[in-house]
Design an enzyme around this catalytic site. Sequence first.
Site, PDB file in Angstrom:
ATOM      1  N   ALA A 169      76.815  -7.892  67.941  1.00 27.30           N
ATOM      2  CA  ALA A 169      76.531  -6.711  68.759  1.00 27.30           C
ATOM      3  C   ALA A 169      77.351  -5.538  68.252  1.00 27.30           C
ATOM      4  O   ALA A 169      78.467  -5.721  67.749  1.00 27.30           O
ATOM      5  CB  ALA A 169      76.875  -6.981  70.221  1.00 27.30           C
ATOM      6  N   PRO A 170      76.826  -4.322  68.399  1.00 33.53           N
ATOM      7  CA  PRO A 170      77.600  -3.144  68.024  1.00 33.53           C
ATOM      8  C   PRO A 170      78.926  -3.049  68.779  1.00 33.53           C
ATOM      9  O   PRO A 170      79.910  -2.526  68.257  1.00 33.53           O
ATOM     10  CB  PRO A 170      76.687  -1.974  68.408  1.00 33.53           C
ATOM     11  CG  PRO A 170      75.318  -2.537  68.425  1.00 33.53           C
ATOM     12  CD  PRO A 170      75.473  -3.973  68.858  1.00 33.53           C
ATOM     13  N   ALA A 171      78.964  -3.584  69.990  1.00 37.85           N
ATOM     14  CA  ALA A 171      80.179  -3.513  70.808  1.00 37.85           C
ATOM     15  C   ALA A 171      81.302  -4.396  70.267  1.00 37.85           C
ATOM     16  O   ALA A 171      82.458  -4.224  70.652  1.00 37.85           O
ATOM     17  CB  ALA A 171      79.868  -3.914  72.249  1.00 37.85           C
ATOM     18  N   TYR A 172      80.980  -5.331  69.391  1.00 38.51           N
ATOM     19  CA  TYR A 172      82.009  -6.219  68.855  1.00 38.51           C
ATOM     20  C   TYR A 172      82.775  -5.483  67.760  1.00 38.51           C
ATOM     21  O   TYR A 172      82.339  -5.382  66.619  1.00 38.51           O
ATOM     22  CB  TYR A 172      81.402  -7.506  68.290  1.00 38.51           C
ATOM     23  CG  TYR A 172      80.616  -8.337  69.286  1.00 38.51           C
ATOM     24  CD1 TYR A 172      80.704  -8.124  70.655  1.00 38.51           C
ATOM     25  CD2 TYR A 172      79.788  -9.344  68.841  1.00 38.51           C
ATOM     26  CE1 TYR A 172      79.980  -8.893  71.547  1.00 38.51           C
ATOM     27  CE2 TYR A 172      79.058 -10.128  69.740  1.00 38.51           C
ATOM     28  CZ  TYR A 172      79.164  -9.890  71.092  1.00 38.51           C
ATOM     29  OH  TYR A 172      78.443 -10.650  71.977  1.00 38.51           O
ATOM     30  N   GLY A 173      83.920  -4.954  68.159  1.00 40.00           N
ATOM     31  CA  GLY A 173      84.763  -4.233  67.211  1.00 40.00           C
ATOM     32  C   GLY A 173      84.168  -2.911  66.782  1.00 40.00           C
ATOM     33  O   GLY A 173      84.433  -2.444  65.674  1.00 40.00           O
TER      34      GLY A 173
END
Length: 178
Positions: free
Chosen positions: A50-54
């Site tokens: 996901a884009p939210a991961y880091g």
Amino acid sequence: MQYRYLGNTGIQVSPLCLGTMMFGGQTSEEDSRAIIDKAIDLGINYFDVAPAYGDGKAEAALGIALEGRSEEVIIGTKVRLAAEDMGDVTRAVQRSMETSLRLLKRDSVDILHVHNRFTEDRGNTLNSLSADDVMGPVLDAYQAVQTAGKTRFIGLSAMDHHVPTLNRIIDTGSWDTV
């Protein structure tokens, strides 16, 4: 390794998926590649990112690690819509998808998931969506990305949902995975 069908996709995936949240800055590029290589060697073929991961680092690490590999892998990424995105959901989904594809070094992904909580009313929790949001502009935006060939399937990500709202969305049968 035994494989199972994923939702209504017809895709066969390993019963173990490699979630890549830890690649978002918690592991080096070298360690990330070693983990991905080992997973593939063990028969794991589904990678969740996901884009939210880091802040995109996990997608970039996965893209680098898979570059040049010939094995068929299944990649599922996500879009999390913020409250300000609800004015132009289609543009927000397209923008997120293009960034993800660039980082993953791919022309398309296998599954694009909604990465929001579903609540009775939009905004009951941070970045939460209502069933009307998900079955209206969000579904339309995801289907547009699918029609454009950027994802084969669309789905819902597991989060802390309001169960009646989630059931209402699932009961429509509009999503390939839940």
